[in-house]
Design a protein around this motif. Structure first.
Motif, PDB file in Angstrom:
ATOM      1  N   VAL A 106      21.430   6.315 -19.898  1.00  0.00           N
ATOM      2  CA  VAL A 106      20.149   5.706 -20.246  1.00  0.00           C
ATOM      3  C   VAL A 106      19.484   6.551 -21.324  1.00  0.00           C
ATOM      4  O   VAL A 106      19.354   7.769 -21.172  1.00  0.00           O
ATOM      5  N   GLU A 108      16.833   8.574 -23.536  1.00  0.00           N
ATOM      6  CA  GLU A 108      15.669   9.339 -23.110  1.00  0.00           C
ATOM      7  C   GLU A 108      14.386   8.521 -23.222  1.00  0.00           C
ATOM      8  O   GLU A 108      13.471   8.671 -22.408  1.00  0.00           O
ATOM      9  N   SER A 109      14.346   7.619 -24.201  1.00  0.00           N
ATOM     10  CA  SER A 109      13.154   6.792 -24.383  1.00  0.00           C
ATOM     11  C   SER A 109      12.950   5.808 -23.237  1.00  0.00           C
ATOM     12  O   SER A 109      11.874   5.232 -23.094  1.00  0.00           O
ATOM     13  N   GLU A 110      13.984   5.621 -22.409  1.00  0.00           N
ATOM     14  CA  GLU A 110      13.895   4.697 -21.272  1.00  0.00           C
ATOM     15  C   GLU A 110      14.184   5.423 -19.960  1.00  0.00           C
ATOM     16  O   GLU A 110      14.795   4.873 -19.053  1.00  0.00           O
ATOM     17  N   ARG A 111      13.699   6.666 -19.881  1.00  0.00           N
ATOM     18  CA  ARG A 111      14.039   7.482 -18.707  1.00  0.00           C
ATOM     19  C   ARG A 111      13.496   6.912 -17.399  1.00  0.00           C
ATOM     20  O   ARG A 111      13.999   7.244 -16.336  1.00  0.00           O
ATOM     21  N   ALA A 112      12.493   6.050 -17.476  1.00  0.00           N
ATOM     22  CA  ALA A 112      12.016   5.404 -16.245  1.00  0.00           C
ATOM     23  C   ALA A 112      13.129   4.584 -15.609  1.00  0.00           C
ATOM     24  O   ALA A 112      13.241   4.512 -14.383  1.00  0.00           O
ATOM     25  N   HIS A 113      13.961   3.966 -16.455  1.00  0.00           N
ATOM     26  CA  HIS A 113      15.097   3.217 -15.921  1.00  0.00           C
ATOM     27  C   HIS A 113      16.120   4.148 -15.287  1.00  0.00           C
ATOM     28  O   HIS A 113      16.797   3.783 -14.315  1.00  0.00           O
ATOM     29  N   ARG A 114      16.260   5.346 -15.854  1.00  0.00           N
ATOM     30  CA  ARG A 114      17.190   6.323 -15.272  1.00  0.00           C
ATOM     31  C   ARG A 114      16.744   6.688 -13.857  1.00  0.00           C
ATOM     32  O   ARG A 114      17.569   6.738 -12.929  1.00  0.00           O
ATOM     33  N   LEU A 153      19.030  -4.045 -14.629  1.00  0.00           N
ATOM     34  CA  LEU A 153      19.552  -2.727 -14.988  1.00  0.00           C
ATOM     35  C   LEU A 153      21.027  -2.754 -15.359  1.00  0.00           C
ATOM     36  O   LEU A 153      21.605  -1.710 -15.681  1.00  0.00           O
ATOM     37  N   TYR A 156      22.825  -0.982 -18.450  1.00  0.00           N
ATOM     38  CA  TYR A 156      22.958   0.464 -18.549  1.00  0.00           C
ATOM     39  C   TYR A 156      24.161   1.004 -17.772  1.00  0.00           C
ATOM     40  O   TYR A 156      24.448   2.205 -17.830  1.00  0.00           O
TER      41      TYR A 156
END
Length: 284
Positions: A106, A108-114, A153, A156
């Motif tokens: 994922v 870094e700009s979408e770390r909430a998804h991580r 999700l 990803y």
């Protein structure tokens, strides 16, 4: 109940999942307050929990002569998945069925998804074997696929059906991927709470419907956390003193004794009608 108080929203989820789904999925707020009062949850706490469940998209308001709430369409597959996890996973997985492997990356700009991926995979029973690489018994593959699609999700993740080939002692290695001591502490707490209840019910005979309801809702609420902590690993990979076996037997015995009279009680309080013993894989 467990040593830590069970949240009103968790108890309400149990009432909907165990009873109201088979009685049409709706209940008046007055009847829900009555039922929850028997579990020592007062009216304001019920209304506050309902508000939270509504915001989360679990419940929707609907008037049927009285103000009430029904399960939202989006909640039904989540409850169905929960049934499979809670009831169908009472037996350990078969080692010959292999593994489900999830590999994700994922930005870094979408770390909430991580974070969401890690949380959801953990609650499905996946263990983390390396950064971005997660493993679970193969029987969880379909639930993992459905969950990833439902939550948007899937883009990803690469999801594999896998077999273990070499090079370590797998039974020793899996103890690094799942926290066995923490899981066993939870099973021990469950057994400590409900073994005396089972003994008392065995001595006294079949409980009255209201008493069964007061036991069953906290029982199922506490139990349904455990299959999400325990991946249901094959017996060959578990410690010799694995206490989940005794806890599962205890839960199954109490489930068999308490479910039907509890359902009778909910029907008597609400006037709702519906089938008996439908919807749980354990009951089939």
């Amino acid at each position: 109940m467990s040593d830590s108080p069970l949240r009103p929203s968790s108890l309400i989820n149990t009432v909907y999942g165990a009873f109201l789904r088979r009685l049409g999925g709706w209940i008046s707020i007055a009847d829900l307050i009555t039922l929850m009062g028997e579990l020592d949850v007062d009216g304001p706490a019920v209304r506050s929990a309902i508000s939270r469940l509504k915001k989360r998209g679990v419940l929707e308001p609907e008037r049927r002569g009285a103000t009430g709430y029904r399960l939202s369409p989006a909640a039904h597959p989540v409850f169905d998945e929960g049934d499979r996890r809670i009831f169908a996973s009472l037996e350990p997985a078969d080692l010959a069925d292999g593994w489900a492997m999830a590999v994700f990356s994922v930005p870094e700009s979408e770390r909430a998804h991580r974070y969401q991926l890690r949380t959801r995979l953990t609650w499905l029973g996946f263990g983390n074997i390396a950064p971005g690489v997660w493993l679970a018994p193969g029987r969880l593959l379909d639930d993992a696929r459905a969950m990833l699609v439902r939550l948007g999700l899937s883009e990803y993740v690469h999801l594999f059906a896998a077999d273990y080939a070499a090079f370590s002692d797998l039974a020793q290695t899996v103890s690094d991927w799942w926290d066995f001591p923490a899981i066993q502490i939870q099973y021990a707490a469950f057994t400590d709470t409900y073994a005396p209840v089972a003994a008392r019910l065995a001595a006294e005979g079949e409980p009255a419907p209201a008493e069964a309801f007061r036991h069953y809702v906290p029982l199922l609420t506490q139990w349904r956390r455990l299959p999400y902590l325990d991946p249901g690993l094959p017996t060959e990979l578990l410690p010799a003193d694995w206490n989940a076996v005794a806890a599962r037997r205890l839960f199954q015995r109490l489930h068999e004794v308490l479910l039907d009279p509890s359902l009778d009680h909910v029907r008597a309080v609400t006037g709702l009608e519906g089938g008996r013993r439908a919807g749980h894989p354990l009951d089939e």
